[in-house]
Scaffold this active site. Sequence first.
Site, mmCIF file in Angstrom:
data_model
loop_
_atom_site.group_PDB
_atom_site.id
_atom_site.type_symbol
_atom_site.label_atom_id
_atom_site.label_comp_id
_atom_site.label_asym_id
_atom_site.label_seq_id
_atom_site.Cartn_x
_atom_site.Cartn_y
_atom_site.Cartn_z
ATOM 1 N N SER A 7 -6.466 -11.554 -36.814
ATOM 2 C CA SER A 7 -7.395 -10.489 -37.210
ATOM 3 C C SER A 7 -7.444 -9.480 -36.073
ATOM 4 O O SER A 7 -7.197 -9.832 -34.916
ATOM 5 C CB SER A 7 -8.785 -11.054 -37.530
ATOM 6 N N GLU A 9 -9.562 -6.140 -34.310
ATOM 7 C CA GLU A 9 -10.850 -5.449 -34.225
ATOM 8 C C GLU A 9 -10.655 -4.001 -33.761
ATOM 9 O O GLU A 9 -9.900 -3.743 -32.832
ATOM 10 C CB GLU A 9 -11.745 -6.214 -33.245
ATOM 11 N N ASP A 100 -26.597 -5.201 -28.363
ATOM 12 C CA ASP A 100 -27.260 -4.924 -27.084
ATOM 13 C C ASP A 100 -27.905 -3.564 -27.174
ATOM 14 O O ASP A 100 -27.242 -2.601 -27.562
ATOM 15 C CB ASP A 100 -26.231 -4.894 -25.937
ATOM 16 N N ALA A 114 -29.054 -13.187 -33.434
ATOM 17 C CA ALA A 114 -28.058 -13.179 -34.510
ATOM 18 C C ALA A 114 -28.342 -14.266 -35.545
ATOM 19 O O ALA A 114 -28.076 -14.075 -36.735
ATOM 20 C CB ALA A 114 -26.657 -13.358 -33.922
ATOM 21 N N PHE A 207 -15.434 -3.827 -18.415
ATOM 22 C CA PHE A 207 -15.835 -4.553 -19.629
ATOM 23 C C PHE A 207 -16.283 -5.970 -19.278
ATOM 24 O O PHE A 207 -17.275 -6.474 -19.796
ATOM 25 C CB PHE A 207 -14.657 -4.676 -20.604
ATOM 26 N N HIS A 257 -7.931 -13.470 -32.747
ATOM 27 C CA HIS A 257 -8.624 -12.229 -33.086
ATOM 28 C C HIS A 257 -8.396 -11.257 -31.918
ATOM 29 O O HIS A 257 -8.852 -11.516 -30.803
ATOM 30 C CB HIS A 257 -10.122 -12.503 -33.273
HETATM 31 P P1 FAD Z 1 -27.165 -14.038 -30.118
HETATM 32 O O1 FAD Z 1 -26.363 -15.110 -30.740
HETATM 33 O O2 FAD Z 1 -28.447 -13.687 -30.764
HETATM 34 O O3 FAD Z 1 -27.419 -14.464 -28.608
HETATM 35 C C1 FAD Z 1 -27.912 -13.525 -27.660
HETATM 36 C C2 FAD Z 1 -28.557 -14.256 -26.488
HETATM 37 O O4 FAD Z 1 -29.791 -14.825 -26.913
HETATM 38 C C3 FAD Z 1 -27.738 -15.421 -25.934
HETATM 39 O O5 FAD Z 1 -27.965 -15.495 -24.546
HETATM 40 C C4 FAD Z 1 -28.327 -16.632 -26.637
HETATM 41 O O6 FAD Z 1 -28.137 -17.831 -25.881
HETATM 42 C C5 FAD Z 1 -29.792 -16.233 -26.729
HETATM 43 N N1 FAD Z 1 -30.481 -16.806 -27.886
HETATM 44 C C6 FAD Z 1 -30.027 -16.869 -29.158
HETATM 45 N N2 FAD Z 1 -30.963 -17.415 -29.958
HETATM 46 C C7 FAD Z 1 -32.035 -17.701 -29.177
HETATM 47 C C8 FAD Z 1 -33.318 -18.254 -29.395
HETATM 48 N N3 FAD Z 1 -33.705 -18.633 -30.624
HETATM 49 N N4 FAD Z 1 -34.157 -18.382 -28.353
HETATM 50 C C9 FAD Z 1 -33.792 -18.000 -27.094
HETATM 51 N N5 FAD Z 1 -32.580 -17.458 -26.816
HETATM 52 C C10 FAD Z 1 -31.733 -17.301 -27.845
HETATM 53 N N6 FAD Z 1 -21.958 -5.685 -29.936
HETATM 54 C C11 FAD Z 1 -22.252 -4.567 -30.633
HETATM 55 O O7 FAD Z 1 -23.220 -3.874 -30.312
HETATM 56 N N7 FAD Z 1 -21.491 -4.184 -31.710
HETATM 57 C C12 FAD Z 1 -20.442 -4.913 -32.142
HETATM 58 O O8 FAD Z 1 -19.789 -4.544 -33.105
HETATM 59 C C13 FAD Z 1 -20.106 -6.102 -31.438
HETATM 60 N N8 FAD Z 1 -19.086 -6.895 -31.822
HETATM 61 C C14 FAD Z 1 -18.850 -8.088 -31.183
HETATM 62 C C15 FAD Z 1 -17.860 -8.937 -31.668
HETATM 63 C C16 FAD Z 1 -17.613 -10.159 -31.052
HETATM 64 C C17 FAD Z 1 -16.547 -11.056 -31.614
HETATM 65 C C18 FAD Z 1 -18.351 -10.534 -29.897
HETATM 66 C C19 FAD Z 1 -18.060 -11.829 -29.190
HETATM 67 C C20 FAD Z 1 -19.329 -9.682 -29.403
HETATM 68 C C21 FAD Z 1 -19.609 -8.477 -30.044
HETATM 69 N N9 FAD Z 1 -20.625 -7.613 -29.613
HETATM 70 C C22 FAD Z 1 -20.911 -6.464 -30.305
HETATM 71 C C23 FAD Z 1 -21.404 -7.935 -28.411
HETATM 72 C C24 FAD Z 1 -22.702 -8.712 -28.759
HETATM 73 O O9 FAD Z 1 -23.535 -7.927 -29.548
HETATM 74 C C25 FAD Z 1 -23.374 -9.051 -27.439
HETATM 75 O O10 FAD Z 1 -22.629 -10.014 -26.754
HETATM 76 C C26 FAD Z 1 -24.845 -9.424 -27.536
HETATM 77 O O11 FAD Z 1 -25.388 -9.453 -26.217
HETATM 78 C C27 FAD Z 1 -25.093 -10.806 -28.131
HETATM 79 O O12 FAD Z 1 -24.873 -10.813 -29.469
HETATM 80 P P2 FAD Z 1 -24.868 -12.230 -30.257
HETATM 81 O O13 FAD Z 1 -24.685 -11.924 -31.676
HETATM 82 O O14 FAD Z 1 -23.916 -13.158 -29.627
HETATM 83 O O15 FAD Z 1 -26.365 -12.694 -29.950
#
Ligand code: FAD
Length: 279
Positions: A7, A9, A100, A114, A207, A257
Amino acid sequence: MKPIELSFEFFPPKTQDGVEKLRATRAQLAPLKPKFVSVTFGAGGSTQQGTLDTVLEMAEEGFEAAPHLSCIGSSKESLRAILGAYRAHGIRHIVALRGDLPSGMGEVGELRYASELVSFIRAEHGDWFNIEVAAYPEYHPQSRSPRADLENFVRKVQAGANSAITQYFYNGDAYFRFVADARKLGVEVPIVPGIMPITNFTQLMRFSEMCGAEVPKWIARRLESFGDDREAIRNFGLDVVTDLCRRLIDEGAPGLHFYTLNGGAATKSICERLGLDNA
Ligand code: FAD
């Protein structure tokens, strides 16, 4: 070599030149027959229209196109509208993220993690969407501890994710250990390694600083030593990343990916060197 699921991106281009360049990149990578292509989304909806437009163009070209969607800084109402628009256009694959917030920008929003976004999508749309989530073999930089981060990953899967894509890494051991630990906690979904080709030293270090990925010292020092010699950086980068991918495939990764940064040359060269023939 047997076909392996690829895939790619991309990010939504901001200019007409960028749109043309991305079209050329897609044409260059299309022969590799990716399982899907994905398009990033700026936190708080800053690229909302660009993500939708890019995804729809790719879908029209015949790609399975997956928009990213981040929840931070957004209301449920705005997320509902975006999901509804994707569904209305027949999009069935989505990458669900927290995102973020740019520093100093606004409110967190109604969904904080998430896992909450995944639950929201499932509650609103049942099984319509195939949902990907992010995974961090070297752990998310804001996580309380590696264990807490792993548990948070498990929570996203339990909320209904179908598969995961990792942050990029250059240490294969980190990936295999993360997958093994997740399996011990009952995670069965595919965890696909995210691959960042190396083409630019300064950009890579910037990055990596932001997202918490480690560039091993031996790689950083070699890259630094090439100075402005872009050819040397490219060749060394291809060697390192191809070796990493070969190991990942040989030891059972379910796919690759690629973070293309909208350029196709490095991704294409790596796939060619791997002998990936997805025709
Ligand atoms: P989460 O899974 O919510 O985690 C974020 C943080 O919160 C982690 O430290 C986790 O341990 C903590 N956490 C989660 N749940 C809880 C809870 N219940 N209580 C306490 N702590 C908790 N960013 C963008 O803005 N746009 C994009 O298109 C984008 N694409 C991405 C694609 C991929 C494949 C990856 C790996 C990253 C991407 N990112 C993108 C970056 C991502 O948004 C950041 O890394 C962001 O900081 C975390 O997103 P997440 O979905 O992993 O968050």
